[in-house]
Write a protein that holds these residues in place. Structure first.
Motif, short mmCIF file in Angstrom:
data_model
loop_
_atom_site.label_atom_id
_atom_site.label_comp_id
_atom_site.label_asym_id
_atom_site.label_seq_id
_atom_site.Cartn_x
_atom_site.Cartn_y
_atom_site.Cartn_z
N ASN A 73 0.82 -1.22 0.00
CA ASN A 73 0.00 0.00 0.00
C ASN A 73 0.85 1.26 0.00
O ASN A 73 0.55 2.22 -0.72
CB ASN A 73 -0.94 0.00 1.21
N SER A 74 1.91 1.28 0.79
CA SER A 74 2.75 2.48 0.83
C SER A 74 3.53 2.65 -0.47
O SER A 74 3.76 3.78 -0.92
CB SER A 74 3.72 2.40 2.02
N PHE A 75 3.92 1.55 -1.08
CA PHE A 75 4.68 1.63 -2.33
C PHE A 75 3.84 2.21 -3.47
O PHE A 75 4.35 2.90 -4.35
CB PHE A 75 5.17 0.23 -2.72
N MET A 76 2.53 1.96 -3.44
CA MET A 76 1.67 2.41 -4.53
C MET A 76 1.11 3.81 -4.32
O MET A 76 0.41 4.34 -5.18
CB MET A 76 0.51 1.41 -4.70
N LYS A 77 1.41 4.42 -3.19
CA LYS A 77 0.86 5.75 -2.89
C LYS A 77 1.19 6.84 -3.91
O LYS A 77 0.37 7.72 -4.16
CB LYS A 77 1.31 6.20 -1.50
N PRO A 78 2.39 6.85 -4.52
CA PRO A 78 2.71 7.94 -5.46
C PRO A 78 1.80 8.00 -6.68
O PRO A 78 1.75 9.03 -7.35
CB PRO A 78 4.15 7.63 -5.87
N PHE A 79 1.08 6.92 -7.00
CA PHE A 79 0.20 6.93 -8.15
C PHE A 79 -1.09 7.67 -7.83
O PHE A 79 -1.51 7.74 -6.68
CB PHE A 79 -0.12 5.50 -8.59
N SER A 80 -1.74 8.20 -8.86
CA SER A 80 -2.95 9.00 -8.66
C SER A 80 -4.15 8.11 -8.34
O SER A 80 -4.19 6.93 -8.70
CB SER A 80 -3.25 9.82 -9.92
N GLU A 81 -5.15 8.70 -7.70
CA GLU A 81 -6.38 7.99 -7.40
C GLU A 81 -7.09 7.58 -8.69
O GLU A 81 -7.74 6.53 -8.75
CB GLU A 81 -7.31 8.86 -6.55
N GLU A 82 -6.95 8.39 -9.72
CA GLU A 82 -7.56 8.08 -11.01
C GLU A 82 -7.00 6.77 -11.56
O GLU A 82 -7.76 5.91 -12.03
CB GLU A 82 -7.29 9.21 -12.01
N LYS A 119 -5.59 4.36 -9.80
CA LYS A 119 -5.96 3.26 -8.91
C LYS A 119 -7.38 2.79 -9.18
O LYS A 119 -7.68 1.60 -9.13
CB LYS A 119 -5.81 3.70 -7.45
N GLN A 120 -8.27 3.74 -9.48
CA GLN A 120 -9.66 3.38 -9.75
C GLN A 120 -9.82 2.77 -11.14
O GLN A 120 -10.65 1.89 -11.35
CB GLN A 120 -10.54 4.61 -9.60
N ALA A 121 -9.01 3.24 -12.08
CA ALA A 121 -9.13 2.76 -13.45
C ALA A 121 -8.56 1.36 -13.63
O ALA A 121 -9.02 0.59 -14.47
CB ALA A 121 -8.44 3.74 -14.40
N PHE A 122 -7.54 1.03 -12.83
CA PHE A 122 -6.86 -0.25 -12.99
C PHE A 122 -6.71 -0.97 -11.65
O PHE A 122 -5.61 -1.15 -11.14
CB PHE A 122 -5.49 -0.03 -13.64
N PRO A 123 -7.83 -1.41 -11.07
CA PRO A 123 -7.77 -2.08 -9.76
C PRO A 123 -6.94 -3.35 -9.78
O PRO A 123 -6.40 -3.75 -8.75
CB PRO A 123 -9.25 -2.37 -9.46
#
Length: 216
Positions: A69-78, A80-84
């Motif tokens: 979870n901490s490693f993926m934080k730099p990516f945008s919420e957009e 994360k939602q587009a590519f679960p």
């Protein structure tokens, strides 16, 4: 400049085209949807600085892996939602933070390729934590790469690791490199889809010059 979402879309399209049918403290591959692998896909799924090199080695948000979870934080919420499927652990896959000794007895799945949990040491950490089970397959582990006075700790795909490489990767998580734990990622047979797991882990595949890169 293309956004990360655009890059991912292009990459997934390319993948789909390729995949279209045509005709002591012990320290275990399935292929993706296609037998071919698009080696350039990883580059399109990263953000700047994900793999440090030269003067940038050991710096930035990705230099030290603490948890998924901490490693993926730099990516945008957009994104994360587009590519679960990229930003969530696959079904039947889990990670666990442990201190050494782990209390796990690992054994090779086959000679020189893959390790699984053969047993848990009675009263050991793994048994006490209650998360790791016999039969679970090691598919990822944090490992440290050192260059001069700099270092990085990254999650490395480990499905193809032999016993000695798995032990070495676990052992590289030393206090002198700021490591007070080791993070292991396991796949539970019967619950996970190995193809889905391996496709997910391609995101973490290191560059060719990384000493922990698993054989292809």
């Amino acid at each position: 400049m293309l956004s990360l979402s655009t890059k991912i879309s292009v990459t997934l399209l390319a993948i789909s085209l390729l995949s279209a049918p045509s005709g002591t403290d012990g320290f275990t591959i399935a292929h993706g949807p296609s037998s071919q692998r698009l080696d350039t896909s990883l580059a399109a799924l990263t953000v700047p600085g994900m793999w440090g090199a030269g003067l940038n080695f050991g710096k930035g948000d990705f230099a030290y892996y603490k948890s998924f979870n901490s490693f993926m934080k730099p990516f945008s919420e957009e994104d994360k939602q587009a590519f679960p499927e990229i930003f969530n652990l696959p079904k039947g896959v889990y990670e666990v933070s442990m201190t050494k000794p782990l209390g796990i007895v690992f054994e090779e799945i086959e000679a020189g390729k893959g390790v699984f949990v053969q047993d848990l040491v009675e009263g050991g950490l793994a048994e006490i934590q209650g998360k790791v089970q016999k039969g679970d397959i090691l598919v990822g582990v944090t490992a440290v790469k050192v260059v001069g006075a700099k270092y990085e700790r990254r999650l490395i795909p480990a499905r193809k690791f032999d016993f000695d490489t798995a032990v070495g990767a676990i052992g590289s998580n030393e206090p002198k490199w700021g490591c007070n734990d080791v993070v292991l990622m396991f796949e539970r047979p019967g619950e996970a889809d190995p193809k889905e797991t391996d496709t997910f882990l391609e995101f973490f595949e290191p560059p060719f010059d990384n000493p922990w890169k698993q054989p292809q």
